[in-house]
Design a protein around this motif. Structure first.
Motif, mmCIF file in Angstrom:
data_model
loop_
_atom_site.group_PDB
_atom_site.id
_atom_site.type_symbol
_atom_site.label_atom_id
_atom_site.label_comp_id
_atom_site.label_asym_id
_atom_site.label_seq_id
_atom_site.Cartn_x
_atom_site.Cartn_y
_atom_site.Cartn_z
ATOM 1 N N ILE A 168 2.446 8.773 -53.029
ATOM 2 C CA ILE A 168 1.641 9.435 -51.965
ATOM 3 C C ILE A 168 2.430 10.559 -51.220
ATOM 4 C CG2 ILE A 168 0.419 9.228 -49.694
ATOM 5 C CD1 ILE A 168 -1.174 8.124 -51.836
ATOM 6 N N ASN A 169 3.715 10.070 -51.088
ATOM 7 C CA ASN A 169 4.461 11.389 -50.358
ATOM 8 C C ASN A 169 4.771 12.539 -51.402
ATOM 9 O OD1 ASN A 169 5.832 10.398 -47.713
ATOM 10 N ND2 ASN A 169 5.798 8.413 -48.884
ATOM 11 N N LEU A 170 4.851 11.846 -52.724
ATOM 12 C CA LEU A 170 5.139 13.293 -53.340
ATOM 13 C C LEU A 170 3.845 14.119 -53.537
ATOM 14 C CD1 LEU A 170 6.314 14.897 -55.812
ATOM 15 C CD2 LEU A 170 5.476 12.974 -57.510
ATOM 16 N N ILE A 171 2.694 13.718 -53.481
ATOM 17 C CA ILE A 171 1.356 14.245 -53.439
ATOM 18 C C ILE A 171 1.483 15.229 -52.233
ATOM 19 C CG2 ILE A 171 -1.220 14.306 -53.196
ATOM 20 C CD1 ILE A 171 -0.989 11.648 -54.871
ATOM 21 N N ILE A 172 1.766 14.694 -51.170
ATOM 22 C CA ILE A 172 1.771 15.281 -49.910
ATOM 23 C C ILE A 172 2.835 16.458 -49.753
ATOM 24 C CG2 ILE A 172 2.340 14.986 -47.223
ATOM 25 C CD1 ILE A 172 1.302 12.358 -47.316
ATOM 26 N N SER B 129 4.120 17.967 -52.273
ATOM 27 C CA SER B 129 3.423 18.958 -53.230
ATOM 28 C C SER B 129 2.296 19.785 -52.794
ATOM 29 C CB SER B 129 2.801 18.422 -54.714
ATOM 30 O OG SER B 129 3.734 17.758 -55.364
ATOM 31 N N THR B 130 1.478 19.285 -51.696
ATOM 32 C CA THR B 130 0.326 19.906 -51.142
ATOM 33 C C THR B 130 0.843 20.950 -50.149
ATOM 34 O OG1 THR B 130 -1.012 17.685 -51.226
ATOM 35 C CG2 THR B 130 -1.645 19.852 -49.774
ATOM 36 N N VAL B 131 2.061 20.340 -49.499
ATOM 37 C CA VAL B 131 2.571 21.429 -48.676
ATOM 38 C C VAL B 131 3.149 22.683 -49.474
ATOM 39 C CG1 VAL B 131 4.450 21.694 -46.795
ATOM 40 C CG2 VAL B 131 3.074 19.635 -46.683
ATOM 41 N N PHE B 132 3.804 22.310 -50.475
ATOM 42 C CA PHE B 132 4.681 23.413 -51.159
ATOM 43 C C PHE B 132 3.495 24.214 -51.623
ATOM 44 C CE2 PHE B 132 6.160 25.092 -55.285
ATOM 45 C CZ PHE B 132 7.256 25.508 -54.918
ATOM 46 N N VAL B 133 2.355 24.236 -52.324
ATOM 47 C CA VAL B 133 1.286 24.747 -52.823
ATOM 48 C C VAL B 133 0.563 25.284 -51.633
ATOM 49 C CG1 VAL B 133 -0.905 24.813 -54.091
ATOM 50 C CG2 VAL B 133 0.959 23.269 -54.837
ATOM 51 N N ALA B 134 0.358 24.773 -50.563
ATOM 52 C CA ALA B 134 -0.173 25.431 -49.292
ATOM 53 C C ALA B 134 0.812 26.616 -48.951
ATOM 54 C CB ALA B 134 -0.437 24.546 -48.177
ATOM 55 N N ALA B 135 2.090 26.267 -49.014
ATOM 56 C CA ALA B 135 3.081 27.470 -48.468
ATOM 57 C C ALA B 135 2.998 28.705 -49.266
ATOM 58 C CB ALA B 135 4.480 26.836 -48.244
ATOM 59 N N ILE B 136 2.787 28.321 -50.456
ATOM 60 C CA ILE B 136 2.756 29.610 -51.757
ATOM 61 C C ILE B 136 1.520 30.373 -51.258
ATOM 62 C CG2 ILE B 136 2.516 30.178 -53.910
ATOM 63 C CD1 ILE B 136 5.381 29.156 -53.433
ATOM 64 N N VAL C 218 8.667 22.805 -41.241
ATOM 65 C CA VAL C 218 8.397 22.371 -42.683
ATOM 66 C C VAL C 218 8.116 20.795 -42.449
ATOM 67 C CG1 VAL C 218 9.281 21.685 -44.873
ATOM 68 C CG2 VAL C 218 10.052 23.977 -43.626
ATOM 69 N N LEU C 219 8.796 20.054 -41.756
ATOM 70 C CA LEU C 219 8.573 18.770 -41.702
ATOM 71 C C LEU C 219 7.464 18.223 -40.744
ATOM 72 C CD1 LEU C 219 12.174 17.038 -41.547
ATOM 73 C CD2 LEU C 219 10.727 17.372 -43.557
ATOM 74 N N GLY C 220 7.375 19.184 -39.883
ATOM 75 C CA GLY C 220 6.122 19.000 -38.966
ATOM 76 C C GLY C 220 4.804 19.098 -39.769
ATOM 77 N N SER C 221 4.703 20.304 -40.691
ATOM 78 C CA SER C 221 3.586 20.292 -41.475
ATOM 79 C C SER C 221 3.256 19.207 -42.299
ATOM 80 C CB SER C 221 3.686 21.879 -42.456
ATOM 81 O OG SER C 221 3.976 22.954 -41.533
ATOM 82 N N ILE C 222 4.328 18.736 -42.877
ATOM 83 C CA ILE C 222 4.429 17.296 -43.670
ATOM 84 C C ILE C 222 3.555 16.326 -42.933
ATOM 85 C CG2 ILE C 222 5.528 15.804 -45.175
ATOM 86 C CD1 ILE C 222 7.176 17.906 -46.010
ATOM 87 N N TRP C 223 4.329 16.217 -41.870
ATOM 88 C CA TRP C 223 3.994 15.168 -40.938
ATOM 89 C C TRP C 223 2.321 15.076 -40.409
ATOM 90 C CZ3 TRP C 223 1.656 14.171 -35.792
ATOM 91 C CH2 TRP C 223 1.932 12.823 -35.572
ATOM 92 N N ILE C 224 1.858 16.494 -40.245
ATOM 93 C CA ILE C 224 0.338 16.645 -39.815
ATOM 94 C C ILE C 224 -0.538 16.209 -41.167
ATOM 95 C CG2 ILE C 224 -1.118 18.268 -39.545
ATOM 96 C CD1 ILE C 224 0.713 19.905 -37.767
ATOM 97 N N ILE C 225 -0.022 16.589 -42.324
ATOM 98 C CA ILE C 225 -0.891 16.432 -43.480
ATOM 99 C C ILE C 225 -0.863 14.851 -43.554
ATOM 100 C CG2 ILE C 225 -0.947 16.605 -46.144
ATOM 101 C CD1 ILE C 225 -0.032 19.217 -45.692
#
Length: 417
Positions: free
Chosen positions: A100-104, A106-113, A69-76
């Motif tokens: 910006i971190n909220l956008i990131i 949210s992007t990870v969450f949407v991508a996971a869905i 999870v955190l690794g994916s956020i770090w990559i984004i």
């Protein structure tokens, strides 16, 4: 204090609005860290679970969540910083704003869905409700389609037939897995002896054939065996295969330098033989007791004291100093049920590009779960889980008893360091 709280207190109370607002980043709030970095190296440190139960299990779960999870956020976040560098000419840095971190996040969450929906639709459509169309060709081969570009073919192979064409098309890069069950004999006497003795297959899946004592039989070193040539009493006979173009047909045996004819080895625990096709063509199968190639023929001609030498030379002289193309092939008797599984090369197939990665991943996971470690009964699986949690509980009790539980201040220091 947040900005909104400061404004409310300034309007509705007598509190001064001259307050320093410490805005923390979104990720620092998620990680419960005092650092304002979006994802610093401390986020990837393992928490201290001293005084808690199931320490080993907690560490594994923490590692999975942290590095996925955190690794994916770090990559984004890294991609975002790289784009910011291209546009503005400077790096954004690791202390980004909470927006910006909220956008990131949210992007990870949407991508996971989206990924979850993609995986679920693949499992439902391409696995659970995958069509298993059954068809039969003019050779009597029944082929059933399986999920993820796999096919299973079944047919009876006559041991006396010279190079049987299965009409099964194989492409370069395909993985072929073959298993066989049945019996073959080198003459009528052996078949009658097996019938009188009511002999059965020695192995769950394999080819039953007469035993040969290698120490006594002088021809044994030239023969093919189904259970390995190092056995003192190996099973006589083996399946041979070759892949060739349908218009050219099979070669009788290896005499031209090329090793087109190959032997199948069923000596593994699964009684299966597998190989990766190095060329495209039709699969041909045959039974024989000797794999003839240039080296074997030269050895037979030099071994003048063996029984096989006399038989070989008689056949060669009758054919005018040439070798009969049917030598030792059509004297076999019996019938064998052959199962051919073909795993098509995913990356060379005509599947849509978005499907190839998940099909390949599903196939690797499926093959991994079929390994011997996972081929266990339900009670064994429960026993393994019981042992796992028992060891974890004993380790946790040891930490509780011998290691002092850290205070909240010490916890924050451990996490910060």
């Amino acid at each position: 204090m947040s900005l909104i709280s400061a404004i409310k207190d300034a309007i509705f109370t007598d509190t001064s609005s001259d307050i320093a607002i410490n805005e923390r980043s979104f990720i620092s709030v998620v990680l419960d860290s005092n650092s304002n970095e979006s994802i610093g190296k401390e986020a990837f440190r393992v928490h201290s679970y001293k005084g808690k139960s199931l320490i080993i299990t907690r560490h594994i779960i923490h590692a999975i969540v942290t590095y996925i999870v955190l690794g994916s956020i770090w990559i984004i976040y890294g991609l975002y910083s790289f784009g910011y560098k291209i546009v503005t000419g400077r790096w954004r840095g690791m202390k980004s704003s909470s927006g910006i971190n909220l956008i990131i996040g949210s992007t990870v969450f949407v991508a996971a869905i989206i990924i979850l929906i993609y995986i679920m639709s693949f499992l439902i459509k391409d696995i659970v409700f995958s069509p298993n169309n059954a068809r039969i060709n003019n050779k009597g081969v029944i082929t059933v389609d399986q999920p993820c570009l796999e096919t299973h073919s079944f047919f009876l192979l006559n041991a006396a037939t010279f190079w049987t064409s299965t009409d099964i098309q194989i492409s370069e890069g395909d993985r072929v897995v073959i298993s066989a069950s049945g019996s073959m004999y080198s003459d009528v006497d052996e078949m009658c002896d097996a019938a009188r003795s009511n002999k059965k297959l020695k192995y769950p899946r394999g080819v039953f054939a007469p035993n040969i004592t290698m120490e006594k039989d002088t021809t044994a070193k030239y023969c093919i065996y189904g259970r390995g040539a190092n056995d003192l009493n190996p099973q006589f006979g083996s399946l041979l295969y070759q892949i060739c173009a349908s218009h050219s047909g099979p070669v009788p045996y290896n005499i031209g330098g090329a090793n087109d004819v190959q032997q199948m080895d069923f000596s593994n625990e699964d009684n299966e033989f597998s190989f990766n096709a190095d060329k495209s063509g039709v699969l041909y199968l045959v039974f024989n007791d000797v794999l003839l190639d240039r080296e074997t023929i030269a050895s037979i001609e030099k071994d003048t004291k063996s029984d096989i030498y006399d038989e070989f030379m008689k056949i060669k002289m009758k054919q005018g100093d040439t070798i009969d193309r049917l030598i030792w092939f059509q004297d076999n008797l019996g019938e064998v049920l052959v199962n051919v599984k073909i795993e098509k090369d995913v990356w060379k197939s005509d599947l849509p590009r978005y499907k190839k990665p998940i099909v390949s991943m599903y196939r690797h996971i499926s093959n991994f779960l079929k390994q011997d470690f996972f081929k266990i009964a339900a009670w064994k699986g429960i026993a393994y889980l019981f042992i796992w949690f028992l060891v974890d509980i004993l380790v946790s009790r040891y930490f509780k008893k011998h290691i002092k539980k850290p205070s909240p201040v010490e916890k924050s220091r451990i996490f910060a360091t």
